[in-house]
Design a protein around this motif. Structure first.
Motif, mmCIF file in Angstrom:
data_model
loop_
_atom_site.group_PDB
_atom_site.id
_atom_site.type_symbol
_atom_site.label_atom_id
_atom_site.label_comp_id
_atom_site.label_asym_id
_atom_site.label_seq_id
_atom_site.Cartn_x
_atom_site.Cartn_y
_atom_site.Cartn_z
ATOM 1 N N TRP A 75 86.819 111.153 25.831
ATOM 2 C CA TRP A 75 86.034 110.569 26.925
ATOM 3 C C TRP A 75 84.592 110.348 26.492
ATOM 4 O O TRP A 75 83.980 109.328 26.819
ATOM 5 C CB TRP A 75 86.099 111.473 28.151
ATOM 6 C CG TRP A 75 85.428 110.893 29.360
ATOM 7 C CD1 TRP A 75 84.311 111.354 29.987
ATOM 8 C CD2 TRP A 75 85.831 109.722 30.089
ATOM 9 N NE1 TRP A 75 83.983 110.551 31.050
ATOM 10 C CE2 TRP A 75 84.901 109.543 31.140
ATOM 11 C CE3 TRP A 75 86.876 108.815 29.949
ATOM 12 C CZ2 TRP A 75 84.992 108.486 32.045
ATOM 13 C CZ3 TRP A 75 86.964 107.759 30.851
ATOM 14 C CH2 TRP A 75 86.030 107.609 31.889
ATOM 15 N N ARG A 76 84.048 111.284 25.717
ATOM 16 C CA ARG A 76 82.681 111.125 25.218
ATOM 17 C C ARG A 76 82.590 109.943 24.257
ATOM 18 O O ARG A 76 81.664 109.126 24.339
ATOM 19 C CB ARG A 76 82.231 112.410 24.511
ATOM 20 C CG ARG A 76 80.785 112.381 24.036
ATOM 21 C CD ARG A 76 80.419 113.681 23.339
ATOM 22 N NE ARG A 76 81.165 113.841 22.103
ATOM 23 C CZ ARG A 76 80.800 113.285 20.943
ATOM 24 N NH1 ARG A 76 79.709 112.522 20.883
ATOM 25 N NH2 ARG A 76 81.509 113.478 19.859
ATOM 26 N N VAL A 77 83.573 109.832 23.353
ATOM 27 C CA VAL A 77 83.572 108.715 22.405
ATOM 28 C C VAL A 77 83.744 107.389 23.148
ATOM 29 O O VAL A 77 83.093 106.386 22.834
ATOM 30 C CB VAL A 77 84.684 108.890 21.354
ATOM 31 C CG1 VAL A 77 84.673 107.726 20.366
ATOM 32 C CG2 VAL A 77 84.517 110.210 20.608
ATOM 33 N N ALA A 78 84.620 107.386 24.158
ATOM 34 C CA ALA A 78 84.854 106.159 24.928
ATOM 35 C C ALA A 78 83.589 105.715 25.651
ATOM 36 O O ALA A 78 83.293 104.512 25.729
ATOM 37 C CB ALA A 78 85.988 106.377 25.924
ATOM 38 N N ASN A 79 82.820 106.664 26.181
ATOM 39 C CA ASN A 79 81.581 106.302 26.866
ATOM 40 C C ASN A 79 80.557 105.725 25.896
ATOM 41 O O ASN A 79 79.804 104.812 26.244
ATOM 42 C CB ASN A 79 81.008 107.522 27.592
ATOM 43 C CG ASN A 79 81.573 107.675 28.988
ATOM 44 O OD1 ASN A 79 81.321 106.865 29.865
ATOM 45 N ND2 ASN A 79 82.368 108.703 29.191
ATOM 46 N N THR A 80 80.522 106.263 24.672
ATOM 47 C CA THR A 80 79.642 105.689 23.653
ATOM 48 C C THR A 80 80.073 104.260 23.327
ATOM 49 O O THR A 80 79.241 103.348 23.206
ATOM 50 C CB THR A 80 79.672 106.548 22.378
ATOM 51 O OG1 THR A 80 79.221 107.872 22.691
ATOM 52 C CG2 THR A 80 78.773 105.954 21.300
ATOM 53 N N THR A 81 81.395 104.063 23.204
ATOM 54 C CA THR A 81 81.921 102.719 22.946
ATOM 55 C C THR A 81 81.532 101.766 24.067
ATOM 56 O O THR A 81 81.075 100.640 23.825
ATOM 57 C CB THR A 81 83.454 102.764 22.814
ATOM 58 O OG1 THR A 81 83.823 103.683 21.784
ATOM 59 C CG2 THR A 81 84.014 101.388 22.480
ATOM 60 N N LEU A 82 81.707 102.210 25.316
ATOM 61 C CA LEU A 82 81.401 101.355 26.465
ATOM 62 C C LEU A 82 79.911 101.019 26.533
ATOM 63 O O LEU A 82 79.539 99.882 26.852
ATOM 64 C CB LEU A 82 81.842 102.040 27.756
ATOM 65 C CG LEU A 82 83.340 101.997 28.056
ATOM 66 C CD1 LEU A 82 83.683 102.929 29.213
ATOM 67 C CD2 LEU A 82 83.780 100.572 28.381
ATOM 68 N N SER A 83 79.052 101.999 26.234
ATOM 69 C CA SER A 83 77.611 101.734 26.267
ATOM 70 C C SER A 83 77.239 100.650 25.266
ATOM 71 O O SER A 83 76.455 99.742 25.569
ATOM 72 C CB SER A 83 76.829 103.020 25.964
ATOM 73 O OG SER A 83 76.952 103.949 27.013
#
Length: 238
Positions: A75-83
């Motif tokens: 989830w943390r990696v996905a949020n970085t990707t989305l940002s």
């Protein structure tokens, strides 16, 4: 999935631990799109082209070596990707003010006082998005994490594209109802207008961006989500 029909690799988040709350226990994997069992179905949009796709995975095997970061940190990696995606969309969406100004003059509308007022609004939108994009690039160049400002940029860029789309269609008058070779400039501006909905969805809808800003910037209370602290296996499902 954006551009899945031409992609060699895809990003996938998958639940790998059912005994922790829903935003934990998710892992982030890279998936080879040439793997057996992957079926991609392009979704033709209102523009007549396909950018988004349905992707079906049937018994697809993903090697453990394709895990990004640690198990459960997806989830943390996905949020970085989305940002980063939101920043990219916000920085690259739309067209220059100069192009819209030239369109107005080419169509003989440049001296209309109401048109000039709308052109002033477009000029302002263009520079606001440009300055926000510059700020995001500066943070990224320093290695800083892109936070809610990526949502600000994405939301403003979406609104800019919508407003500019309305403007270029209005400038064409009745010609705005035509398409392709029958339309002024071979329908280039019609395609721009119709493509705004793709941009407004990609990277998270405008409603999602407003939720991010409301909760993380303005400090507004989030929705009541009692399942947020439950182990995922205990979350009620249909």
């Amino acid at each position: 999935t954006s551009s899945a029909h031409v992609a060699d690799w895809a990003m996938m988040i998958a639940r790998t631990d059912w005994d922790v709350p829903k935003h934990r226990g998710i892992s982030y994997f890279l998936v080879d799109m040439r793997s057996p069992g992957i079926e991609v179905r392009p979704l033709v949009q209102i523009t007549g082209f396909a950018h988004f796709n349905e992707v079906f995975l049937t018994d697809v095997k993903v090697p453990a070596a394709n895990l990004v970061d640690q198990p459960g940190n997806g989830w943390r990696v996905a949020n970085t990707t989305l940002s980063n995606e939101r920043s990219m969309i916000g920085s690259g969406s739309g067209i220059s003010f100069q192009s819209i100004l030239e369109l107005a003059h080419t169509l003989g509308r440049g001296d209309d006082p109401l048109v000039r007022q709308e052109l002033a609004h477009s000029y302002t939108r263009f520079h606001l998005v440009s300055w926000l994009a510059g700020r995001a690039r500066a943070r990224a160049s320093r290695g800083d994490h892109l936070g809610p400002e990526a949502s600000v940029l994405k939301l403003l860029a979406s609104q800019k594209m919508a407003a500019d789309g309305d403007l270029v269609m209005a400038l064409q008058g009745a010609g705005g109802m035509l398409k392709l070779e029958d339309a002024p400039f071979d329908g280039m501006w019609q395609s721009y207008f119709l493509n705004q909905w793709s941009v407004r969805i990609g990277g998270g809808t405008e409603q999602i961006q407003r939720n991010v800003l409301g909760e993380r910037v303005l400090g507004l209370p989030s929705e009541n989500r009692p399942d947020k602290v439950l182990p995922f296996k205990d979350v009620p499902r249909n």
